[in-house]
Enzyme design. Structure first.
Site, short mmCIF file in Angstrom:
data_model
loop_
_atom_site.label_atom_id
_atom_site.label_comp_id
_atom_site.label_asym_id
_atom_site.label_seq_id
_atom_site.Cartn_x
_atom_site.Cartn_y
_atom_site.Cartn_z
N THR A 58 40.16 49.10 65.79
CA THR A 58 39.57 50.00 65.13
C THR A 58 38.99 49.55 63.86
O THR A 58 37.96 49.45 63.56
CB THR A 58 40.22 51.34 64.86
OG1 THR A 58 40.56 51.89 66.23
CG2 THR A 58 39.31 52.27 64.37
N TYR A 121 33.71 58.23 75.31
CA TYR A 121 32.52 59.04 75.38
C TYR A 121 32.61 60.09 76.74
O TYR A 121 32.76 61.18 76.35
CB TYR A 121 31.16 58.31 75.19
CG TYR A 121 30.09 59.06 75.28
CD1 TYR A 121 29.62 59.44 74.11
CD2 TYR A 121 29.38 59.41 76.42
CE1 TYR A 121 28.60 60.22 74.02
CE2 TYR A 121 28.12 60.20 76.32
CZ TYR A 121 27.71 60.75 75.25
OH TYR A 121 26.73 61.64 75.38
N TYR A 147 45.78 51.08 74.83
CA TYR A 147 45.67 51.52 73.29
C TYR A 147 45.00 53.16 73.31
O TYR A 147 44.21 53.21 73.82
CB TYR A 147 44.56 50.94 72.72
CG TYR A 147 44.17 51.03 71.33
CD1 TYR A 147 44.83 52.23 70.61
CD2 TYR A 147 42.95 50.46 70.71
CE1 TYR A 147 44.19 52.47 69.26
CE2 TYR A 147 42.58 50.74 69.45
CZ TYR A 147 43.30 51.71 68.60
OH TYR A 147 42.95 52.07 67.30
N LYS A 175 50.09 50.94 72.57
CA LYS A 175 49.90 50.92 71.18
C LYS A 175 49.51 52.36 71.22
O LYS A 175 48.34 52.96 71.53
CB LYS A 175 48.96 49.97 70.76
CG LYS A 175 48.55 49.96 69.29
CD LYS A 175 47.30 50.75 68.97
CE LYS A 175 47.05 50.57 67.53
NZ LYS A 175 46.13 51.41 67.04
#
Length: 305
Positions: A58, A121, A147, A175
């Site tokens: 990110t 999305y 993730y 993570k």
């Protein structure tokens, strides 16, 4: 390797542990990628003691980048620090096809492992998530880490789905940025062979307490020594010192949240003389007044010369 700190999962051949910053993508003023600056930031955190690097998370603004840009970033970071620490590259995308392409390119570039954010999305059920990760893991001979960041992707993984994912041979870790401590604690308890990484600066010390082997810390992008000191204090058995440093991380985290989303890390780097450029639009730099206030707070915390 860890002693007091939790050990990586037995299934993880990289033994990922400690501080693994989600390194930034540097940009020129025209928002084109500054590949040398991006590699230099990986060097900055490794020189600060980081135990690994995670480009294209990110903080690396991966969703703003083309496939070709992402592939070249991985190459640049691997060339700079790949001989010194593990490079686990972000390869996630909304579609399985795109994710496989980025995973193959990251493997070709020499990344040690891949980090696969849940598709975003469109809503995703458990069966879809398992099939997605299976196809990505089948495509590359690299350790893969899930993730999990449902606040950004809109797709949370159930504990039952994590159990199915754990059966994929080269899926070796998670993570977690959900900030759902009960979920994380149960996942760690049920899957001791997986490596778990705390993905929030609010949960560095608590993450170690419940079994995370390491931490993916945005604060470490700007102040790697602070977070490395926290981990090393904990690993040495000085939990009181680690708790004190977590308190300082809370203060730094709050300071960095000033202004537009995610602008704080690059502003803090600039205040230290490391220019990573702007964020890519529509993300924005910190305004001058906010940056001045950030500088004052960081000086009060003793983090700027």
């Amino acid at each position: 390797m860890a002693s007091n700190a939790p050990a990586p999962g037995g299934a993880d051949p990289l033994g990922i542990h400690g501080v693994v910053p989600p390194t930034v993508t540097a940009f020129h003023d025209d928002e084109s990628v500054d590949y040398e600056g991006t590699a230099a930031h990986a060097r900055f955190v490794v020189d600060g003691g980081a135990h690994g690097v995670f480009p294209l998370g990110t903080n690396g603004e991966f969703a703003m980048l083309s496939g070709a840009e992402r592939d070249r970033i991985v190459e640049s970071v691997v060339d700079e620090v790949g001989d010194e620490v593990p490079v686990i590259a972000g390869v996630g995308a909304p579609s399985t096809r795109q994710t496989v392409a980025r995973a193959e390119a990251a493997a070709d570039a020499g990344a040690d492992g891949i980090v696969v954010v849940t598709p975003f999305y469109y809503p995703l059920d458990g069966d879809g998530a398992v099939e997605h990760y299976r196809r990505v893991c089948d495509a590359v001979d690299r350790p893969a880490y899930v993730y999990h960041i449902p606040s950004k992707t809109g797709n949370a993984l159930s504990l039952e789905t994590v159990s199915e994912l754990a059966a994929i041979p080269n899926l070796v870790g998670v993570k977690d940025s959900s900030k759902d401590v009960p979920w994380l604690g149960q996942a760690i308890d049920e899957h001791p062979d997986l490596t778990f990484l705390s993905g929030s600066d609010s949960l560095l010390f608590p993450g170690l307490e419940i079994g995370c082997a390491g931490m993916v810390s945005a604060v470490a992008n700007a102040f790697p020594e602070l977070v490395v000191d926290l981990y090393e204090a904990y690993d040495a058995g000085d939990e009181d010192r680690a708790r004190e440093l977590q308190s300082q991380v809370y203060d730094v985290r709050s300071a960095l949240k000033r202004g537009p989303y995610m602008a704080g890390v690059k502003a803090a780097l600039s205040l230290q003389g490391f220019e990573a450029g702007p964020l890519r639009s529509p993300l924005r730099r910190m305004e001058a007044a906010d940056q001045a206030a950030l500088e004052e707070e960081l000086r009060e915390l003793g983090l700027l010369d």
